[in-house]
Enzyme design. Sequence first.
Site, PDB file in Angstrom:
ATOM      1  N   GLU A 163      33.727  42.340  37.432  1.00  0.00           N
ATOM      2  CA  GLU A 163      33.974  43.342  36.119  1.00  0.00           C
ATOM      3  C   GLU A 163      33.036  43.043  34.684  1.00  0.00           C
ATOM      4  O   GLU A 163      32.517  43.614  33.551  1.00  0.00           O
ATOM      5  CB  GLU A 163      34.724  42.150  34.897  1.00  0.00           C
ATOM      6  CG  GLU A 163      36.066  42.700  35.534  1.00  0.00           C
ATOM      7  CD  GLU A 163      36.572  41.829  36.560  1.00  0.00           C
ATOM      8  OE1 GLU A 163      35.990  41.413  37.236  1.00  0.00           O
ATOM      9  OE2 GLU A 163      37.377  42.420  37.751  1.00  0.00           O
TER      10      GLU A 163
ATOM     11  N   HIS B  96      47.125  36.772  35.960  1.00  0.00           N
ATOM     12  CA  HIS B  96      47.282  38.646  35.585  1.00  0.00           C
ATOM     13  C   HIS B  96      48.065  38.529  34.406  1.00  0.00           C
ATOM     14  O   HIS B  96      49.313  39.784  34.327  1.00  0.00           O
ATOM     15  CB  HIS B  96      47.916  39.568  36.573  1.00  0.00           C
ATOM     16  CG  HIS B  96      47.080  38.860  37.902  1.00  0.00           C
ATOM     17  ND1 HIS B  96      46.160  37.769  38.406  1.00  0.00           N
ATOM     18  CD2 HIS B  96      45.956  39.724  38.299  1.00  0.00           C
ATOM     19  CE1 HIS B  96      45.620  38.108  38.983  1.00  0.00           C
ATOM     20  NE2 HIS B  96      44.845  39.227  39.421  1.00  0.00           N
TER      21      HIS B  96
END
Length: 192
Positions: A60, A129
């Site tokens: 990321e 998540h």
Amino acid sequence: MAELSFREAVAAGIAQEMERDPTVMLVGEDVGAGGGVFKATEGLFERFGPERVWDTPISEQAIVGAAMGAAMTGIRPVAEIMFSDFLATCWDGIANEIAKMRYMTGGQVGLPLVIRCANGAGVHFGAQHSQSAENWPMAIPGLKVVVPSNPADAKGLLAASIRDDDPVVFFEHKSLYPMKGQVPEGESVVPL
């Protein structure tokens, strides 16, 4: 009007802007040939090719860093962080660099970029998540936060976010991806 799912409307919004503006590009993990983990970028790699749709490694920080660098040089990147929970791993770049670049350079450098991410719980993806993280960027001056609630707004708000000259964090609730709704055909922009 066409009936599209939320995920198809996301892809339509990105495609609309990539067609209109050759400086728009898409970058993220599995956004290319795979069409994204939620299939929200399906068909874009085939339509626009590997020069404008970049599959990245699982990093990321690299995704956000590449988007920031690209935006500083005249590109309008759409960067996908697969799950909003993963914003935590690249938060320094977003909150302390991207959000403040225009201010730190006295307006000389803008960052016209969009960071898209799937958000929210209720679809059995597990604890790391399933958070709703839209409040994180709301506390940071210099960032715009967009959270569409239907397919028409997904397309139109995404188009407006890509056209914006400031950084936008764009949250797509995972449970909305299969939702269908009427979406304007042709160019659609919902002002921010």
